[in-house]
Design an enzyme around this catalytic site. Structure first.
Site, short mmCIF file in Angstrom:
data_model
loop_
_atom_site.label_atom_id
_atom_site.label_comp_id
_atom_site.label_asym_id
_atom_site.label_seq_id
_atom_site.Cartn_x
_atom_site.Cartn_y
_atom_site.Cartn_z
N SER A 1 1.05 -1.43 -0.07
CA SER A 1 0.08 0.09 0.31
C SER A 1 1.13 1.36 -0.11
O SER A 1 0.60 2.48 -0.32
CB SER A 1 -0.82 -0.25 1.29
N TYR B 1 17.75 3.55 9.95
CA TYR B 1 17.85 3.50 8.33
C TYR B 1 18.93 2.26 7.65
O TYR B 1 18.66 1.18 7.10
CB TYR B 1 16.96 4.54 7.95
N LYS C 1 19.26 -0.69 6.95
CA LYS C 1 18.67 -1.31 5.44
C LYS C 1 20.27 -2.52 4.56
O LYS C 1 20.12 -3.51 3.38
CB LYS C 1 18.31 -0.34 4.41
N ASN D 1 15.49 8.57 -5.32
CA ASN D 1 15.09 8.77 -3.95
C ASN D 1 13.79 9.03 -5.11
O ASN D 1 13.64 9.32 -6.21
CB ASN D 1 15.69 10.40 -3.59
N VAL D 2 13.14 8.14 -5.01
CA VAL D 2 11.55 7.97 -5.63
C VAL D 2 10.14 8.80 -5.03
O VAL D 2 10.32 9.24 -3.83
CB VAL D 2 11.04 6.95 -5.09
N ASP E 1 20.62 20.30 6.03
CA ASP E 1 20.59 19.98 4.35
C ASP E 1 20.66 18.59 4.10
O ASP E 1 19.93 18.33 3.18
CB ASP E 1 21.47 20.66 3.14
#
Length: 321
Positions: free
Chosen positions: A16, A143, A147, A172-173, A277
């Site tokens: 989802s 994270y 991964k 980056n999606v 940043d």
């Protein structure tokens, strides 16, 4: 895969989410082949941090193939605040999914990593051989290390059991069905939501940071097409970077300008340099992908931004935010 072969039962965890929804769009739009049965699992269906619930999912659906997208995810500021949570929850999810895939003799698992797993101090462009060459950026180390461990587990399952577990590393999606939460989401959906509100309220658009960091953005529908290709055709255990080319890298400032144009925002744009940043650049090579798919056509960035903005405006009431 011809229709007379063994039926493929494909389970998509995190079904989802942004990428899961994009894959589902393609599957329902004609990408499904004869003999394929697709199941898109959401967090409402099972808590994958719980091994018993994960085992029940595998027992129920008996997948032959798994696309593993489920994860605790978030933008820069959420990662900085909850590094321990990002580590623990993702480690539990990944270990449960991979172990259940092993126990149920799943033929192939494709997990989703991220370019943030690469070393902070490195040379560019980064490629698949450089994942473990040094510590990741300190802002999201929980994270990132969680991964990275998927790659370690994939190699170990292959070495010890011959399992065909591999992973992809998208840049980056963004796209439709993203999480547009301003405080906790990623940079592009957050900017889209901010721009929408600024236009509606007649206020300036405030962009966090200097706008100088550069990123390679990949449209979720493009990534979904590549995911399906990897599931069907890619046979290496080594990960593969899924990304637009180095020449397609854009700054956050340029991305904001594209969103401003797509949304028709005419107000003032302010860059709040008191905000972090994050990592300045994560330039990745898609050379390996291009060796396999030299003619793959990515959606132009501005077109993908426009389609995403139009979807967000049309679906504002139901979009995640």
């Amino acid at each position: 895969m011809a229709s007379d072969r063994t039926e493929l039962r494909i389970l998509v965890t995190g079904g989802s989410g942004l990428v899961g929804r994009a894959i589902e769009r393609l599957v329902k739009g004609g990408e499904r082949r004869d003999g394929e049965e697709w199941t898109f699992l959401s967090s409402k269906d099972a808590d994958l941090t719980n091994v018993d619930e994960t085992r029940a999912v595998f027992k129920r659906y008996r997948p032959t193939h798994v696309i593993h997208l489920a994860a605790m995810v978030g933008g820069l500021f959420r990662n900085m605040k909850y590094n321990l949570d990002f580590w623990r929850l993702n480690i539990h999810i990944n270990d449960n999914v991979l172990q259940m895939a092993h126990e149920h003799a799943v033929a192939k698992v494709i997990s989703c990593l991220s370019t943030c797993i690469f070393p902070d101090q490195t040379t560019y462009p980064i490629d698949e051989s450089m994942i473990h060459n040094g510590p990741p950026h300190s802002s999201n180390f929980g994270y990132s290390y969680a991964k990275r461990m998927i790659d370690i587990q994939n190699r170990a399952y292959h070495q010890q059991h011959g399992s065909r577990f591999s992973a992809v590393i998208p840049t980056n999606v963004f796209g439709m069905d993203d999480n547009f939460n301003i405080e906790e989401g990623h940079v592009l959906p957050g900017l889209i939501h901010k721009t929408y509100l600024a236009k509606m309220n007649g206020t300036p658009l405030v962009v966090w940071g200097s706008g100088k960091p550069r990123r390679q953005f990949i449209y979720s529908l493009d990534l979904a097409r590549l995911f399906i290709w990897v599931l069907r055709e890619y046979e290496e255990i080594e990960p593969i970077i899924l990304s637009v080319g180095e020449e397609e890298e854009v700054s956050i400032k340029e991305a904001a300008e594209s969103i401003v144009s797509a949304m028709g925002f005419e107000g003032e744009v302010i860059f709040d340099t008191s905000k972090s940043d994050g990592q300045y650049k994560k330039t990745a090579s898609n050379g390996k992908l291009r060796k396999y798919l030299p003619h793959f056509q990515f959606t132009p960035f501005n077109q993908a931004i426009k389609e995403t903005c139009d979807w967000f405006v049309a679906n504002y009431k139901v979009a995640r935010k």
